[in-house]
Every structure is written in C-alpha cells, then in structure tokens.
Design an enzyme around this catalytic site. Structure first.
Site, PDB file in Angstrom:
ATOM      1  N   GLU D  99     153.866  38.678  58.124  1.00  0.00           N
ATOM      2  CA  GLU D  99     154.993  39.117  57.307  1.00  0.00           C
ATOM      3  C   GLU D  99     155.030  38.398  55.961  1.00  0.00           C
ATOM      4  OE1 GLU D  99     158.262  40.567  60.557  1.00  0.00           O
ATOM      5  OE2 GLU D  99     158.476  38.522  59.830  1.00  0.00           O
ATOM      6  N   MET D 101     152.675  37.183  54.077  1.00  0.00           N
ATOM      7  CA  MET D 101     151.686  37.561  53.068  1.00  0.00           C
ATOM      8  C   MET D 101     151.875  38.973  52.526  1.00  0.00           C
ATOM      9  SD  MET D 101     148.392  35.591  54.564  1.00  0.00           S
ATOM     10  CE  MET D 101     148.285  33.788  54.398  1.00  0.00           C
ATOM     11  N   SER D 112     141.003  29.262  58.002  1.00  0.00           N
ATOM     12  CA  SER D 112     140.168  30.422  58.301  1.00  0.00           C
ATOM     13  C   SER D 112     139.610  30.377  59.711  1.00  0.00           C
ATOM     14  CB  SER D 112     139.002  30.483  57.307  1.00  0.00           C
ATOM     15  OG  SER D 112     138.028  31.384  57.768  1.00  0.00           O
ATOM     16  N   ARG D 209     164.218  37.517  53.665  1.00  0.00           N
ATOM     17  CA  ARG D 209     163.796  36.827  54.888  1.00  0.00           C
ATOM     18  C   ARG D 209     164.858  35.886  55.449  1.00  0.00           C
ATOM     19  NH1 ARG D 209     159.818  40.222  56.523  1.00  0.00           N
ATOM     20  NH2 ARG D 209     158.271  40.501  54.876  1.00  0.00           N
TER      21      ARG D 209
END
Lengths: 255, 255, 255, 255
Positions: D99, D101, D112, D209
């Site tokens: 959410e 990004m 990663s 948010r």
C-alpha cells in the site's frame, strides 16, 4: 486446518497482458515534436485522423518522419513521446506487482484483497524457468536447475499454495476480515490490475525490465516481470512501430 | 530602430484551445475502479468499445455507475480518474504558459523561440477585462477600469508590442541568433503548445485555475489562464459528463 | 510615455545561484543502496551523523564505497540517488526560468508578478556571449558576433528594456493591476525563485542543460541556463564529490 | 519438509519508523512562500541557520508567520510545503509496503528478496487488533473479534509463517535461487526500506492513511499502515509543529 485439495487450486506459469485502451501512434510523436519548429502549422498534421493513419500503417509516414523519430530518440528529446496513452490489463503474481509498481510514472488500479475474496490462482515456475543463481549482486546469471531441483520447487510451491489458501479460507469462514486473513497468502498468488502509461514511461520500464543483448545499459530483471515486459513491448510495437524500432536502434535507452 | 507598422502585428484578446486527441470517457473510470472489487470480471466491461458507448452517450450508464463515480469523487479515490488521456492544442500569451507549466503532472511540447522565428501575434486586454486590483495578496479582487485606463492599456500594449517586434526583427536581420534576439519580446506574445493530461490532473488544474462560486476551496486565477481553463472544462465535460458533474457536485475538489 | 533613464535600470550579464538548504552527502547514497542487500544492518551506517562524515570529507569513505557508487551509476540504479535534498535560490532572466520549469521533478516557488511590483533588473548579453547561430535545429552551433553585432544587441536590449519598464511604470501609476501591466515586460527581466531537487533529478537537469565534451548524449542548451547549471554542479560537487565524479565518469548520463 | 520450530521465528505486532535524515522546519515553508511577494528580500530569512531556529523552537516564529502558514494551508497553496525533506527507515510487513508504495511522490529503497536471504520475522495481529469487518466497500468498519477468533488468527498465522519459512529454507538449501524460493513467503513477512518525502507529500499520505474524526475527507486505511502513519506524523510534528497544527486545523486536507 480445513483441507483444500490441490486440484481446487489453479496453477499457472504465465502472465496475462491485454491492451484495453490506447491512443498511441507514431504520428503522435511527430505532431508534438513539430510544434517546436512549426508552431501552429503542426496542427494540420496533428488533426489528421490517427485511426485512418493507423489503417494505412507506418508505410504512410515519410522518410523524414522516420528521421525525426530517430533524431529525437538519439538525442534524448523525451517529451514528444509522452502525448499518447496505453492502458493494459495485467494478471501476474504479487511479487511481480511489487516490482511493477515501483515505476512511479504510471497509473495503477489493482484488485483489492481488502474489498474482495482473492481467487485461488497461484504461480508455479515452468519447467524451463532457470532456478540457479550464480554471480554477485548486480550481475547475477541464472541457469537451469536439475530435475530434482525442479521437482522440489514444483512440489513445494504447489503444496505451500494449497495450504496457505486453506488457511485463508478457514479464517474467512470463521468471520475474520479479508484484510486480516489474506496476510497468510504467499507472494505467488495472482492479482490483476489496469496500468496506464505513455510511450516514454513504457520505454523506461522496458529498458529496466527486459534483458536484451546489445542494450546500451544491461539490466537483470526477474524473469516473471520480464514476461510482462515482453508482451507489453509486442503490443506497443504494433501501435508505434517506428518508435519501437528507434528505441531498439538506439540501444534501448529511454529518451 | 526599423519601423514596423502596428497594422503588421496581429492583436488578439482570446486564447485557442482545441482537442487534438483523446481516449477519455466516463466508462474508463468505471472499469478501473471495479477491478478493486471484481478483479478479472471488470475486464468484460473494460473491453466494450468505448466509442460505441460514447455514441450512445452517458444515458447508457446505469444509476449505479453514476453512484460509483460520485462515491469515488466524494471520498477522494483519485486513481480511477487517471486511465484516460486528452491532448489539447493551446495558443495563449507567454505569461499564461508560465503559469500553465507549473502543473507538473502533464506533458508539454511548445513552440521554440530558439528553433523558429516567432510570429507577431500579441495579446491585448479586451474592453471587458478588469484592470483594477483591490485587496491583498491571496484575496485580490479585480474591477473594471475607467475609459481612460482602458485607453492607456490598449495604446501602451499595442505600441510596446510593435516596438519590441521591430527590435526583434532588426536583430534577426543583422544575423543575431533567434535565442538572443527574442529576449526583447514581451510576455504578451503568443506561443503554442500541445499539452496532454488525464482527468485527475485536469481536475487539479481546473480547481486552481478557475474561480467558481461555491467551490470548496476558492481560487483567484489570472483571467487569461482562466480563459484556457474554461475551454478545457467545456471540452472535457463533453467527453466525461458524469465525471465533470461529480466534480462540480463535490465542490470542485480534485480527488 | 514617461521617461525612465537607462541609468535607473540595472543591467546584468550573469545569474545568481546560492545553496539555501541541503541534506545531501555521498553517504546518503550508500545507506539507501545497502538496504537492498543488508536490510536492517544498513541502519547503523545511515544513522552516523552525516555532518560529521562531511567534516571529514570524502576521504573517509572506503574504496568499496566508491565502488558501490560507481556501480549504481554505471548500471542506472537511480533510486539510491534520491534520498537527499538541495534547495537553491536562483536569479535569472525569465527566458531561463521558462526552460528551467520544464523540469517536472523539482519543487519551485517564484517571485510573482501578480503579487509584487517587479524590479528593473534586466539581462544583457556580455561581450563574450556568442551571437551567431549556424547549423540546423537539434545541432546548432554558436559563434561570436562581430563588433557591430555586439553593439546592436547591447544598445537594442538596453533601450528596449528601459522603454518597457517605463511603460510598466506608467500603467502602474495610472492604477492598472500589476498582472496586467507586466505583460509589456520583456523576457530578459530577472525573476527569482527557490528550487528544491534531489541528486537524481539534478543529474537529469545537468545532463540536458550543460554541453560537455565527452558526454554520452550531447546537449545544446541555451548559454544562459547553462550558466545556472554550471553553478549548481559546482555546489553539488562540493556536497557529493564521489557521486559527481561517478556522474562524469559514466558519460554524464543521469541514472 | 524440514522442520523449523516456531520458536526460531520472530513474531511482531508493531512497525518500526525511525527518522534517519531531515532538513525540515516551519521556517522552510516561510521563505519559500515569501519569495512570491518579497523576491530577493526573502533570502535573508531563508539563510538564517535553520538549526539555530529549530533550537529556539516554534516560539521564535512570529504571529504573522503562523498566519502565513495557516493561509497557505487553507487556500491550498501547496508548493511552499515542498522545500524540505525527511528520510524515514520503516520496517513493516509486505502487505503494508504494497500500500505504501502506491504513493508515487516519494523515493523508496527496499530490502531485496533477490539480493539477500530474508529473515524470519513475521507479523501477527495483536490482541487488540479488530478482526471483524462490517459494512460495504468504501465504508467498512472494523470491530473486535471474540476470543475464539483471536485464537484462530494467532495460531493460524504463526503456524503458516513457520511452515512457509521452512519451505523457503528447504529450497534455499537445495540451491534454489532466492528470487524463486521467496515466492512461498506470505504477505506478513517483514521488509525494510528507506522512504524520503517532503511535507506536502507526507500530508497527502497522512490524509489517506489515517482515520481521524473530524477530517474533512474520511479515510479507511488498513490498521497496519495507519500504525506507520501515526509514527510518521508524530515525528513530523516535532520537526514542523506549526505546519502540522495548520494541517489539523484545516481538516487534514493536503494542500
């Protein structure tokens, strides 16, 4: 744990990319670029029916048109490639969407795990998917796995997907909110979205998400997002063949 | 100074806005929004021919379609309004373009004073253009000038434009580069550009560049950019009537 | 027309660039990049006081740090170069600002000709400014003018600026709104602004707004915006010397 | 399947937000806004040491400074809020990052799963996390679950996380590439990232948010991203107290 047979789960090894809407042709690049030098005289060309132009194909464009697109690409004049729009519908696993949505110059609307119950569709690597990673960060190479490795991945992914979906179903059945229950679902579950981009943004995406020999800047994308990129490029090449040819011709560098 | 008669100069008091390309309909908002709750089932609606839908007009959309667009606008769900594209051709004075290009979520290509000789077209305020500014920064009000003031502005602007263009011509005739000679040209000279936006970006532009009674957040745009905004909104209302109605209905707040 | 002597006007041939605020060091690139491979362990490095690190200079960075920055630049991993910020104060003629603000990944606040009376400061080309343009669009070359050409430009620009400012003053004195009166002012009047960028955005700006031999993609910026770019690059090189060195070393291609 | 005891897994019910770098103060808003009306005179204020100003706290700002910030917020003049920068380090489950990004006006670097082996840290809802969802899409309300539901969620999430991590480990041990093995990991595994934003972008994030009574536009964020937003807002309030107060005072609408 409730039992959900693996057979109730759909496993896929591909991705879906469909063109939903577009307003995109090589001619769009030309009128935008020519306002620089022609001003109001560029409007005549701009106002030609692009559908009609498209029907004739790229052959209608003159050699000087090809030359202009090549010049813009070579010297990185990027803005003329922005006056167009393509909307794709994409189905892919969530780990692909995670990478996809890092591209900020695009518009996204995705299926919501808060608003709907997710469907039991999961990604499993195909037999020809490389499984072994060698090299170091930034320059990995991927090689085929052996039979045992393929079997392990296939069985593990299928079983894990089925179990996770059973957990999800069990929590939903007990009245748990979708947004809570979904957190046990794995990254290989499929989602779907619409994504809208212009050709400049798409070229940036393609330059990073495909590995093509001869590219001026090498990229090492994960195979699954590359599968999306390949389909997107094929569709785009049909819409804007001269632009795509110029993109290839100049080392796949986004202008 | 070489003499250029004022009669050789074209004076205008308006702006030009033409729709060059578009892929924009209320239906585009709907399919993008519905992927959240319908996932792959949204694709059927998305794939209906939007041109056909457009031919029928907004009447074909169901009450629940209107309701969804209203809901998205009210609760500021912005992304479904991004999957569309409109390209406008605009002619306006440079002082308008200066404000216009501060809007960063849009694509621009403009006539270049470096690449071509600019044409002698200048803006002069019309007789009904307010000339007097009262109030303080952030809340200015503009009122009509008296006859003498209008005469002063009209004569001064016309004469200044003609003189500046003569200076420009004289330097060009002496072999001076266009990019140097143009610096004597005033801010009321016309330029032309293509600008591509989606509906969300356009709503942001309209919320700031029109002054409309009843807007939730008042704006005080300069009249000349508002003239562009009015034409853009009229064109957009023809393409996406339900979306524009929802924009008005919710206080002209961009979602 | 009221008379304003040229002596009341300030003429300049330079631009002003000052660094107002910054949070930008080579170390910022490193911690951002290392989260990919180190995750939470990258935080220790990130939390070192960058001011202290800066005091020590780039010498404190290890060879592997230089290597990482070079690798990121070479392979066009752009996002690690975004976690920093520089705010510049810029004074330049409006024709420079017109080009500057086409760069959309930056934040701008500019002096307003609607909110304040503009000051009589105008740009006039210096004696060493090339005046002659040869070649064709996209590949112009600029050469020195002869004495007569320089004299013509100097006299014309000075006289035109003074006359235009007198017209502006006369309209203001008659009660005309600033936003109306300003339209007779020429493109060589100075404005001022704050612009905030990160290093990635700045590299994109520099790659397009400086002409440097050996750059992988040649650019042909107008000299006056290049004067801004040169000063910005010098300031940036002081803040992030390894990053700037890597930028040069890899052909001045923005990652 | 190899066995990994649940005890080897770390379970958390919180998120981590730390401020890593910032160049952000209320004074930054003021100098940027005042260039509109003061031009070069705004530079004196801009050049005051913001650290010194910060040491004094907001008390040093004058009533007219508060008034200007309030005016900018009320009338949605957004750009003065962009000349500042905050870099946060965030640890949260992947479903939160998904959410997060979607906010495109920010810079991200994330751990990663291709470059490193992910650590066994998983999110499990705390006892006070609402589990039941009532209402319809766009206006859901969440209510506490009963003990049985909490027990089900707690047990299911813990067991599913442990099993998935064991699958991941087993594939890694067999030589499978990290990017392949990770696809069985669930959405509640933690990741970490650096995110850099300016105050305008942060206000947009916070307006969407957090669910705060009295907000002009209601939002219904998932609780876990709201936990991030709460911490970010608390940190920001310490850096820019007048700006945050104005944000609250004007209905939490991002300018």
């Amino acid at each position: 744990m409730s039992e959900i047979p693996e057979s109730a789960i759909q496993f896929r090894s591909d991705v879906t990319v469909e063109l939903v809407r577009s307003s995109a042709s090589d001619a769009d690049v030309l009128f935008a670029a020519r306002v620089s030098t022609l001003g109001e005289q560029s409007l005549a060309a701009a106002s030609r029916d692009p559908a009609a132009a498209g029907a004739e194909g790229a052959d209608e464009l003159l050699p000087r048109d090809r030359g202009l697109i090549n010049f813009l690409m070579r010297d990185r004049h990027g803005t003329p490639f922005e006056h167009n729009s393509m909307t794709f519908y994409v189905q892919a696993p969530i780990f692909v969407f995670r990478e996809f949505m890092r591209h900020r110059i695009a518009s996204y609307n995705e299926e919501s795990g808060r608003y709907r119950e997710l469907r039991p569709v999961f990604y499993v690597p195909a037999a020809d998917r490389n499984l072994i990673q060698v090299g170091k960060p930034g320059a990995y190479e991927f090689l085929p796995g052996d039979d045992k490795q393929h079997q392990l991945v296939d069985q593990t992914v299928r079983a894990a997907s089925a179990r996770a979906f059973a957990d999800y179903q069990e929590m939903l059945a007990a009245g748990i909110a979708r947004e809570v229950a979904r957190m046990v679902l794995p990254l290989n579950i499929y989602s779907s979205m619409y994504v809208t981009m212009n050709a400049r943004s798409l070229m940036n995406f393609l330059s990073l998400r495909r590995h093509v020999d001869g590219a001026a800047f090498p990229s090492f994308p994960q195979r699954e997002i590359e599968m999306c990129a390949e389909q997107m490029e094929a569709i785009w090449a049909g819409l804007m063949p001269l632009t795509q040819a110029a993109f290839i011709g100049h080392g796949r560098v986004a202008p």
